[in-house]
Write an enzyme that holds these catalytic residues in place. Sequence first.
Site, PDB file in Angstrom:
ATOM      1  N   LYS A 277     -10.704  -1.371  -2.453  1.00  0.00           N
ATOM      2  CA  LYS A 277     -10.611  -1.868  -1.085  1.00  0.00           C
ATOM      3  C   LYS A 277     -11.848  -1.427  -0.298  1.00  0.00           C
ATOM      4  O   LYS A 277     -12.273  -0.284  -0.470  1.00  0.00           O
ATOM      5  CB  LYS A 277      -9.352  -1.330  -0.398  1.00  0.00           C
ATOM      6  CG  LYS A 277      -8.049  -1.691  -1.109  1.00  0.00           C
ATOM      7  CD  LYS A 277      -6.870  -0.971  -0.448  1.00  0.00           C
ATOM      8  CE  LYS A 277      -5.586  -1.195  -1.225  1.00  0.00           C
ATOM      9  NZ  LYS A 277      -4.435  -0.468  -0.643  1.00  0.00           N
TER      10      LYS A 277
ATOM     11  N   ASP B 189       0.869  -1.165   0.000  1.00  0.00           N
ATOM     12  CA  ASP B 189       0.000   0.000   0.000  1.00  0.00           C
ATOM     13  C   ASP B 189       0.916   1.227   0.000  1.00  0.00           C
ATOM     14  O   ASP B 189       2.121   1.108   0.224  1.00  0.00           O
ATOM     15  CB  ASP B 189      -0.886  -0.045   1.258  1.00  0.00           C
ATOM     16  CG  ASP B 189      -1.817   1.144   1.338  1.00  0.00           C
ATOM     17  OD1 ASP B 189      -2.328   1.586   0.293  1.00  0.00           O
ATOM     18  OD2 ASP B 189      -2.044   1.637   2.466  1.00  0.00           O
TER      19      ASP B 189
ATOM     20  N   ASP C  94      -0.112   5.113   1.068  1.00  0.00           N
ATOM     21  CA  ASP C  94      -0.283   6.060   2.167  1.00  0.00           C
ATOM     22  C   ASP C  94      -0.237   5.338   3.502  1.00  0.00           C
ATOM     23  O   ASP C  94      -0.959   4.375   3.739  1.00  0.00           O
ATOM     24  CB  ASP C  94      -1.616   6.800   2.015  1.00  0.00           C
ATOM     25  CG  ASP C  94      -1.633   7.695   0.787  1.00  0.00           C
ATOM     26  OD1 ASP C  94      -0.757   8.585   0.703  1.00  0.00           O
ATOM     27  OD2 ASP C  94      -2.484   7.503  -0.089  1.00  0.00           O
TER      28      ASP C  94
ATOM     29  N   ASP D 190      -1.496  -0.807   6.089  1.00  0.00           N
ATOM     30  CA  ASP D 190      -1.661  -0.146   7.384  1.00  0.00           C
ATOM     31  C   ASP D 190      -3.120   0.032   7.780  1.00  0.00           C
ATOM     32  O   ASP D 190      -3.403   0.406   8.914  1.00  0.00           O
ATOM     33  CB  ASP D 190      -0.998   1.237   7.355  1.00  0.00           C
ATOM     34  CG  ASP D 190      -1.768   2.209   6.468  1.00  0.00           C
ATOM     35  OD1 ASP D 190      -2.195   3.264   6.971  1.00  0.00           O
ATOM     36  OD2 ASP D 190      -1.955   1.913   5.270  1.00  0.00           O
TER      37      ASP D 190
ATOM     38  N   THR E  95      -2.763   0.770  -4.354  1.00  0.00           N
ATOM     39  CA  THR E  95      -3.276   1.890  -3.581  1.00  0.00           C
ATOM     40  C   THR E  95      -4.668   2.299  -4.031  1.00  0.00           C
ATOM     41  O   THR E  95      -5.023   2.124  -5.195  1.00  0.00           O
ATOM     42  CB  THR E  95      -2.319   3.100  -3.685  1.00  0.00           C
ATOM     43  OG1 THR E  95      -2.893   4.235  -3.032  1.00  0.00           O
ATOM     44  CG2 THR E  95      -2.034   3.453  -5.139  1.00  0.00           C
ATOM     45  N   SER E  96      -5.432   2.858  -3.097  1.00  0.00           N
ATOM     46  CA  SER E  96      -6.722   3.445  -3.451  1.00  0.00           C
ATOM     47  C   SER E  96      -6.548   4.852  -3.990  1.00  0.00           C
ATOM     48  O   SER E  96      -7.516   5.484  -4.396  1.00  0.00           O
ATOM     49  CB  SER E  96      -7.640   3.473  -2.215  1.00  0.00           C
ATOM     50  OG  SER E  96      -7.953   2.166  -1.797  1.00  0.00           O
TER      51      SER E  96
END
Length: 211
Positions: free
Chosen positions: A133, A9, A11, A158, A101-102
Amino acid sequence: MTVCAVLFDVDGVLLDSAAAHRKVWNTWSLARGLDPERVWQLTFGRRPEDTVKDAAAHLDPIVERQVLDELLGRETDSIRPVDGAAELLRELSGSLWAIVTSGDRAFVEPRFAAAGLPLPVVRVYGGDVEHAKPAPDCFALAAARLGVAASACLVVEDAPAGIHAAVAAGCTVIGLTTTHPEESLQHAHMRATSLAEVRSLLVTQGLLTSP
């Protein structure tokens, strides 16, 4: 099956962007008459438009995403690499790894460049899948692009939403406690408090060699 690829991921894992995102979401929430704390709790690991749908169903998520992107575009100096990110990614040079990542390509790639972080060949963004996600689609797509089974991928996440997505995809997951307490990451197979600990876990999985 032997683990042979790492999916990160972004961030909270490779980029420390929490302060910038918190500022953006607070500004947006107050402008829309919403509770900033409630909205903030809906943001982790998710696409902005998906957060908007849950936080303010009466608003157009596409329009609001544009507003949020504009606000985030102003945040440049407050985003830094997570400690150890550059070193870890350089060590993985020549190995199979990807980012999942989103976030959006237009945000992530300039921030990686500014932070001095290398980009992998395989990059999956929120807009690359219909269901982001906590759905497993993004991790399944990354594994397919790498040419490996999802069960052969080790994910570093995270956020609970990302962990749920990775587990649902069949990946092995390290929960990194940079943004959430350990008890929130209980669905991860392993937990780490830093990228230094992540590196040690990668060594035990045979993905890196000991120094």
